[in-house]
Scaffold this motif. Structure first.
Motif, PDB file in Angstrom:
ATOM      1  N   ALA A   9      -9.661 -54.457  -4.534  1.00  0.00           N
ATOM      2  CA  ALA A   9      -8.275 -54.719  -4.932  1.00  0.00           C
ATOM      3  C   ALA A   9      -8.190 -55.141  -6.394  1.00  0.00           C
ATOM      4  N   THR A  10      -9.147 -55.939  -6.841  1.00  0.00           N
ATOM      5  CA  THR A  10      -9.154 -56.401  -8.234  1.00  0.00           C
ATOM      6  C   THR A  10      -9.395 -55.239  -9.195  1.00  0.00           C
ATOM      7  N   ILE A  11     -10.331 -54.384  -8.865  1.00  0.00           N
ATOM      8  CA  ILE A  11     -10.612 -53.218  -9.716  1.00  0.00           C
ATOM      9  C   ILE A  11      -9.411 -52.273  -9.730  1.00  0.00           C
ATOM     10  N   ALA A  12      -8.808 -52.055  -8.567  1.00  0.00           N
ATOM     11  CA  ALA A  12      -7.616 -51.190  -8.508  1.00  0.00           C
ATOM     12  C   ALA A  12      -6.469 -51.794  -9.321  1.00  0.00           C
ATOM     13  N   ALA A  13      -6.305 -53.111  -9.259  1.00  0.00           N
ATOM     14  CA  ALA A  13      -5.260 -53.778 -10.054  1.00  0.00           C
ATOM     15  C   ALA A  13      -5.537 -53.624 -11.544  1.00  0.00           C
ATOM     16  N   ALA A  14      -6.801 -53.684 -11.928  1.00  0.00           N
ATOM     17  CA  ALA A  14      -7.163 -53.494 -13.337  1.00  0.00           C
ATOM     18  C   ALA A  14      -6.807 -52.078 -13.789  1.00  0.00           C
ATOM     19  N   VAL A  15      -7.091 -51.091 -12.951  1.00  0.00           N
ATOM     20  CA  VAL A  15      -6.768 -49.700 -13.283  1.00  0.00           C
ATOM     21  C   VAL A  15      -5.253 -49.530 -13.421  1.00  0.00           C
ATOM     22  N   ALA A  50       2.310 -38.025 -11.587  1.00  0.00           N
ATOM     23  CA  ALA A  50       2.394 -38.187 -10.132  1.00  0.00           C
ATOM     24  C   ALA A  50       1.027 -37.995  -9.487  1.00  0.00           C
ATOM     25  N   ARG A  51       0.256 -37.020  -9.964  1.00  0.00           N
ATOM     26  CA  ARG A  51      -1.083 -36.784  -9.404  1.00  0.00           C
ATOM     27  C   ARG A  51      -2.023 -37.947  -9.665  1.00  0.00           C
ATOM     28  N   PHE A  52      -1.756 -38.705 -10.713  1.00  0.00           N
ATOM     29  CA  PHE A  52      -2.570 -39.882 -11.004  1.00  0.00           C
ATOM     30  C   PHE A  52      -2.018 -41.117 -10.285  1.00  0.00           C
ATOM     31  N   TRP A  53      -0.717 -41.384 -10.479  1.00  0.00           N
ATOM     32  CA  TRP A  53      -0.151 -42.646 -10.026  1.00  0.00           C
ATOM     33  C   TRP A  53      -0.058 -42.778  -8.515  1.00  0.00           C
ATOM     34  N   ILE A  54       0.255 -41.717  -7.816  1.00  0.00           N
ATOM     35  CA  ILE A  54       0.387 -41.840  -6.356  1.00  0.00           C
ATOM     36  C   ILE A  54      -0.937 -42.252  -5.710  1.00  0.00           C
ATOM     37  N   PRO A  55      -2.062 -41.575  -5.988  1.00  0.00           N
ATOM     38  CA  PRO A  55      -3.325 -42.033  -5.394  1.00  0.00           C
ATOM     39  C   PRO A  55      -3.758 -43.426  -5.861  1.00  0.00           C
ATOM     40  N   VAL A  56      -3.544 -43.736  -7.138  1.00  0.00           N
ATOM     41  CA  VAL A  56      -3.948 -45.051  -7.647  1.00  0.00           C
ATOM     42  C   VAL A  56      -3.132 -46.155  -6.975  1.00  0.00           C
ATOM     43  N   GLN A  57      -1.828 -45.942  -6.841  1.00  0.00           N
ATOM     44  CA  GLN A  57      -0.990 -46.948  -6.183  1.00  0.00           C
ATOM     45  C   GLN A  57      -1.359 -47.086  -4.701  1.00  0.00           C
ATOM     46  N   LEU A  58      -1.648 -45.954  -4.056  1.00  0.00           N
ATOM     47  CA  LEU A  58      -2.065 -46.021  -2.649  1.00  0.00           C
ATOM     48  C   LEU A  58      -3.403 -46.753  -2.506  1.00  0.00           C
ATOM     49  N   PHE A  60      -4.571 -49.040  -4.520  1.00  0.00           N
ATOM     50  CA  PHE A  60      -4.297 -50.463  -4.718  1.00  0.00           C
ATOM     51  C   PHE A  60      -3.652 -51.062  -3.473  1.00  0.00           C
ATOM     52  N   LEU A  61      -2.657 -50.392  -2.917  1.00  0.00           N
ATOM     53  CA  LEU A  61      -1.950 -50.919  -1.755  1.00  0.00           C
ATOM     54  C   LEU A  61      -2.888 -51.114  -0.565  1.00  0.00           C
ATOM     55  N   VAL A  62      -3.687 -50.105  -0.268  1.00  0.00           N
ATOM     56  CA  VAL A  62      -4.613 -50.201   0.869  1.00  0.00           C
ATOM     57  C   VAL A  62      -5.659 -51.284   0.623  1.00  0.00           C
ATOM     58  N   SER A  63      -6.225 -51.303  -0.586  1.00  0.00           N
ATOM     59  CA  SER A  63      -7.250 -52.309  -0.874  1.00  0.00           C
ATOM     60  C   SER A  63      -6.647 -53.712  -0.887  1.00  0.00           C
ATOM     61  N   PHE A  64      -5.414 -53.834  -1.379  1.00  0.00           N
ATOM     62  CA  PHE A  64      -4.779 -55.147  -1.405  1.00  0.00           C
ATOM     63  C   PHE A  64      -4.468 -55.642   0.004  1.00  0.00           C
ATOM     64  N   ILE A  65      -3.924 -54.775   0.838  1.00  0.00           N
ATOM     65  CA  ILE A  65      -3.629 -55.169   2.227  1.00  0.00           C
ATOM     66  C   ILE A  65      -4.919 -55.551   2.947  1.00  0.00           C
ATOM     67  N   THR A  66      -5.978 -54.782   2.711  1.00  0.00           N
ATOM     68  CA  THR A  66      -7.272 -55.098   3.317  1.00  0.00           C
ATOM     69  C   THR A  66      -7.782 -56.445   2.818  1.00  0.00           C
ATOM     70  N   ALA A  67      -7.659 -56.691   1.507  1.00  0.00           N
ATOM     71  CA  ALA A  67      -8.088 -57.980   0.953  1.00  0.00           C
ATOM     72  C   ALA A  67      -7.267 -59.128   1.535  1.00  0.00           C
ATOM     73  N   LEU A  89       5.327 -56.615  -5.316  1.00  0.00           N
ATOM     74  CA  LEU A  89       6.635 -56.211  -4.799  1.00  0.00           C
ATOM     75  C   LEU A  89       7.696 -56.213  -5.898  1.00  0.00           C
ATOM     76  N   ALA A  90       7.572 -57.151  -6.841  1.00  0.00           N
ATOM     77  CA  ALA A  90       8.515 -57.204  -7.962  1.00  0.00           C
ATOM     78  C   ALA A  90       8.352 -56.014  -8.896  1.00  0.00           C
ATOM     79  N   VAL A  91       7.231 -55.324  -8.814  1.00  0.00           N
ATOM     80  CA  VAL A  91       7.019 -54.085  -9.573  1.00  0.00           C
ATOM     81  C   VAL A  91       7.419 -52.877  -8.723  1.00  0.00           C
ATOM     82  N   THR A  92       6.994 -52.844  -7.488  1.00  0.00           N
ATOM     83  CA  THR A  92       7.152 -51.674  -6.633  1.00  0.00           C
ATOM     84  C   THR A  92       8.610 -51.394  -6.256  1.00  0.00           C
ATOM     85  N   ILE A  93       9.333 -52.404  -5.883  1.00  0.00           N
ATOM     86  CA  ILE A  93      10.719 -52.192  -5.430  1.00  0.00           C
ATOM     87  C   ILE A  93      11.584 -51.631  -6.562  1.00  0.00           C
TER      88      ILE A  93
END
Length: 153
Positions: A9-15, A50-58, A60-67, A89-93
């Motif tokens: 999650a930390t590495i994904a957040a950095a990306v 979109a090809r970059f951001w959708i997988p990166v956000q997913l 991050f989301l999966v790794s964050f929920i898991t963390a 959430l303040a970014v995503t919404i």
């Protein structure tokens, strides 16, 4: 598992933070340099983004929920994760409800459309609020780093 998920999650957040900041600093000034003419630069980059951001956000989301799930019972980590969740959430919404809609509207705008004060205001507002998203992404990343730090100390 709790440390692996926290590291992921930390590495994904950095990306997310670094890529978002790179776009904000190097791409977006060109997009908004001369509205509406400069909006023509947005369209070719939309599919690539979109090809970059959708997988990166997913990721991050999966790794964050898991963390969050694997570290829920760790009182030294949980407050940082919950605060990072608020930032996320303040970014995503607003991204889903405002930023994507506006950037698509800008990208579809006719290059010969009038350069009205309202359009210039919308452009400046979009950039200003995008900067606030980058700040929140940085805060999320720092909170995850603090969570890692507290887990090791």
């Amino acid at each position: 598992m709790h440390l692996l998920s926290l590291w992921t999650a930390t590495i994904a957040a950095a990306v997310v933070f670094l890529a978002g900041s790179w776009e904000r600093i190097f791409r977006m000034p060109h997009w908004f340099a001369d509205p509406p003419r400069s909006f023509a630069l947005i369209t070719p980059q939309t599919k690539h983004s979109a090809r970059f951001w959708i997988p990166v956000q997913l990721l991050f989301l999966v790794s964050f929920i898991t963390a969050l799930a694997t570290n829920w019972l760790r009182p030294a980590v949980r407050p940082y994760l919950l605060t990072a969740l608020v930032c996320f959430l303040a970014v995503t919404i607003p991204t889903a409800t405002y930023f994507v809609k506006e950037i698509l509207a800008f990208s579809k705008m006719n290059n010969d459309a009038p350069r009205t004060p309202e359009l210039l205001k919308r452009s400046r507002q979009w950039i200003k609020w995008t900067t606030s998203r980058n700040i929140l992404q940085l805060i999320s990343f720092i909170l995850l780093v603090w969570a890692l730090y507290n887990e090791y100390h």
